[in-house]
Design an enzyme around this catalytic site. Structure first.
Site, PDB file in Angstrom:
ATOM      1  N   GLY A   1       0.837  -1.208   0.000  1.00 42.61           N
ATOM      2  CA  GLY A   1       0.000   0.000   0.000  1.00 42.61           C
ATOM      3  C   GLY A   1       0.865   1.248   0.000  1.00 42.61           C
ATOM      4  O   GLY A   1       0.567   2.241   0.668  1.00 42.61           O
TER       5      GLY A   1
ATOM      6  N   ASN B   1       1.043  -2.818   5.304  1.00 44.69           N
ATOM      7  CA  ASN B   1       0.228  -1.628   5.544  1.00 44.69           C
ATOM      8  C   ASN B   1      -1.044  -1.595   4.695  1.00 44.69           C
ATOM      9  O   ASN B   1      -2.029  -0.963   5.086  1.00 44.69           O
ATOM     10  CB  ASN B   1       1.112  -0.394   5.261  1.00 44.69           C
ATOM     11  CG  ASN B   1       0.312   0.829   4.943  1.00 44.69           C
ATOM     12  OD1 ASN B   1      -0.302   1.432   5.812  1.00 44.69           O
ATOM     13  ND2 ASN B   1       0.278   1.210   3.670  1.00 44.69           N
TER      14      ASN B   1
ATOM     15  N   TYR C   1     -14.752  -3.921   9.013  1.00 44.61           N
ATOM     16  CA  TYR C   1     -13.381  -3.421   9.134  1.00 44.61           C
ATOM     17  C   TYR C   1     -12.773  -3.864  10.469  1.00 44.61           C
ATOM     18  O   TYR C   1     -11.660  -4.401  10.519  1.00 44.61           O
ATOM     19  CB  TYR C   1     -13.380  -1.893   9.021  1.00 44.61           C
ATOM     20  CG  TYR C   1     -12.008  -1.285   9.180  1.00 44.61           C
ATOM     21  CD1 TYR C   1     -11.049  -1.418   8.174  1.00 44.61           C
ATOM     22  CD2 TYR C   1     -11.650  -0.580  10.333  1.00 44.61           C
ATOM     23  CE1 TYR C   1      -9.779  -0.871   8.313  1.00 44.61           C
ATOM     24  CE2 TYR C   1     -10.391  -0.028  10.479  1.00 44.61           C
ATOM     25  CZ  TYR C   1      -9.457  -0.183   9.468  1.00 44.61           C
ATOM     26  OH  TYR C   1      -8.207   0.358   9.623  1.00 44.61           O
TER      27      TYR C   1
ATOM     28  N   ALA D   1     -13.704  -6.313  12.397  1.00 39.81           N
ATOM     29  CA  ALA D   1     -13.538  -7.780  12.414  1.00 39.81           C
ATOM     30  C   ALA D   1     -12.314  -8.184  11.600  1.00 39.81           C
ATOM     31  O   ALA D   1     -11.562  -9.089  11.993  1.00 39.81           O
ATOM     32  CB  ALA D   1     -14.790  -8.457  11.863  1.00 39.81           C
TER      33      ALA D   1
ATOM     34  N   LYS E   1      -9.627  -6.491  11.173  1.00 35.48           N
ATOM     35  CA  LYS E   1      -8.409  -6.151  11.912  1.00 35.48           C
ATOM     36  C   LYS E   1      -8.236  -7.071  13.134  1.00 35.48           C
ATOM     37  O   LYS E   1      -7.113  -7.323  13.566  1.00 35.48           O
ATOM     38  CB  LYS E   1      -8.435  -4.673  12.320  1.00 35.48           C
ATOM     39  CG  LYS E   1      -8.327  -3.727  11.127  1.00 35.48           C
ATOM     40  CD  LYS E   1      -7.026  -3.944  10.368  1.00 35.48           C
ATOM     41  CE  LYS E   1      -6.799  -2.920   9.270  1.00 35.48           C
ATOM     42  NZ  LYS E   1      -5.495  -3.123   8.586  1.00 35.48           N
TER      43      LYS E   1
END
Lengths: 105, 234
Positions: free
Chosen positions: B11, B79, B144, B146, B148
Site C-alpha cells: 500500500g 500496511n 473493518y 472484524a 483487523k
C-alpha cells in the site's frame, strides 16, 4: 515454457536437498536418490523440514524455469497417497504442477 | 558498513504506506513499494512493484522479482488495507469480500510469501496493521474491525509458527491518521473516537514509524506476537 523432463525436475529436487541438508542433523540428511524417503512413515523430514524443502523447490523452479508453482496446496494435502513420500514421487508431482501451471498460463 | 536492509511496504503509493517508504529510504534501507497502481516516488534505493495483495499469482511474481533482484527480504510492512464504514444492515456482501480479501487474505498471503524469502537467512521482521477499531468495537465498522481482529489473531499465530525461522511477527494498531482511509468518516465521529483515547490527538506517521522502528530493530529479536495500540487504547 518447455516442460522439463522428470530427470531435470529430480535434479531440481536434489538441489533443494543440498540447500536443506546443512540444516539437518547428520542422521536425517537426504541422499540424492529417487527412493529417499522424505515425509510420512520412514520419512527423514519433520513437518518443519518438509516446509523448508517445499519452499526451496518452489524457489528453484522459479529460478530455473521462470514458473511459479504452489506445491503444498489443498490437492497435495488431500491426496490419499502423499506426493511427499519419496524424492522420486515428489519430482513427478512437481513436474505435473509445472505442466498445470504452463497449461493455465 | 552493513548492507542496507530490504524493506517491503505494501500500500506504498499513498498515505501511511508512502510516508513509511520515505521514512525507510531516509534511514538508508532499500525499499520495495507494492500497490495496485504505479507510484510517482522516485529515489535511489526505491523500486515499485504493481500487484494486488489479494492476487496470489501477482504476489508470487513480485516476490520472485525481489528474490532475483535483491536476493533477500529483511522487513515486511503489511500496511495495505481498506476500510468500509457503514451500518451492518447496509453493508453489501461485495464490500465484505473486498475488505476481508485485502485486510485478512492479503496480509496472510504477504506473510506467507515474505516468510518464505526470510526463512533462508533465519531472520526477518513482519509488521502487520491492526486498528483501534477492534478494541473500541466501533459501530459502523463491523467488517473493518472484524478484519483487523483477524489480523491480530494472524499475528499471534504466525509469531509462533515463524519463530523457529528467526522471524518476528508483530502488529501496530494506529488511531485515526489523516489519510484517505478516513476521508469519508464524518468529523464528529472521528472526534468522538479521539475522545476515547488516553492521549487525545490524531495519530501521525511518526508515531507509527516509531513503533515499526522498535519492532524491526535488531535488538527486538525477543519481541514477537505483540500488538501496540497508539494513543493509550488497550
Amino acid at each position: 515454457m518447455k516442460i522439463p523432463t522428470e530427470e531435470q525436475v529430480l535434479q531440481i529436487v536434489y538441489r533443494a536437498m543440498d540447500d536443506l541438508n546443512p540444516q539437518l542433523p547428520a542422521e536425517r540428511r537426504l541422499e540424492k536418490s529417487p527412493d529417499t524417503p522424505l515425509f510420512g512413515r520412514a520419512g527423514r523430514l519433520d513437518s518443519l523440514g518438509l516446509v523448508n524443502l517445499i519452499v526451496a523447490i518452489e524457489q528453484a523452479v522459479e529460478d530455473d524455469l521462470g514458473a511459479t508453482v504452489t506445491l503444498a496446496d489443498e490437492k497435495a494435502m488431500s491426496q490419499r497417497s502423499s506426493p511427499f513420500r519419496t524424492a522420486g514421487i515428489l519430482a513427478a508431482y512437481v513436474r505435473a504442477r509445472i505442466e498445470e501451471s504452463a497449461g493455465g498460463a | 558498513m552493513p548492507e542496507p536492509r530490504v524493506v517491503l511496504v505494501t500500500g506504498a503509493r499513498k498515505g501511511i504506506g508512502r510516508a513509511l517508504a520515505e521514512h525507510h529510504l531516509a534511514r538508508g534501507d532499500t525499499v520495495v513499494g507494492l500497490s495496485r497502481e504505479p507510484s510517482d516516488l522516485s529515489a535511489s534505493g526505491y523500486r515499485h512493484i504493481c500487484a494486488d495483495v489479494c492476487d496470489e499469482a501477482g504476489v508470487k511474481k513480485a516476490f520472485a522479482e525481489i528474490r532475483r533482484e535483491l536476493g533477500r527480504l529483511d522487513v515486511l510492512i503489511n500496511n495495505a488495507g481498506i476500510a468500509a464504514m457503514n451500518h451492518a444492515l447496509l453493508t453489501p456482501m461485495e464490500t465484505v469480500g473486498r475488505v476481508l480479501g485485502t485486510n485478512v487474505a492479503g496480509t496472510f498471503l504477504l506473510c506467507r510469501e515474505g516468510a518464505k524469502l526470510m526463512q533462508k537467512r533465519r531472520s526477518g521482521r513482519i509488521v502487520n496493521f491492526g486498528s483501534v477499531a477492534t478494541p473500541l468495537k466501533l459501530e459502523g465498522e463491523a467488517i473493518y474491525a472484524a478484519s483487523k481482529a483477524a489480523v491480530v489473531t494472524l499475528t499471534h499465530v504466525l509469531a509462533r509458527e515463524l519463530a523457529d525461522y528467526g522471524i518476528t511477527v508483530n502488529a501496530i494498531a494506529p488511531t485515526p491518521v489523516k489519510t484517505d482511509l478516513i476521508r469519508n468518516v464524518p468529523p464528529d465521529k472521528i472526534e468522538r473516537l479521539i475522545e476515547r483515547q488516553a492521549i487525545r490527538r490524531f495519530g501521525e506517521v511518526r508515531d507509527i514509524a516509531n513503533v515499526i522502528d522498535f519492532f524491526t530493530s535488531p535488538a527486538s529479536d525477543f519481541v514477537t506476537g505483540q500488538v501496540i495500540y497508539l494513543g493509550g487504547i488497550a
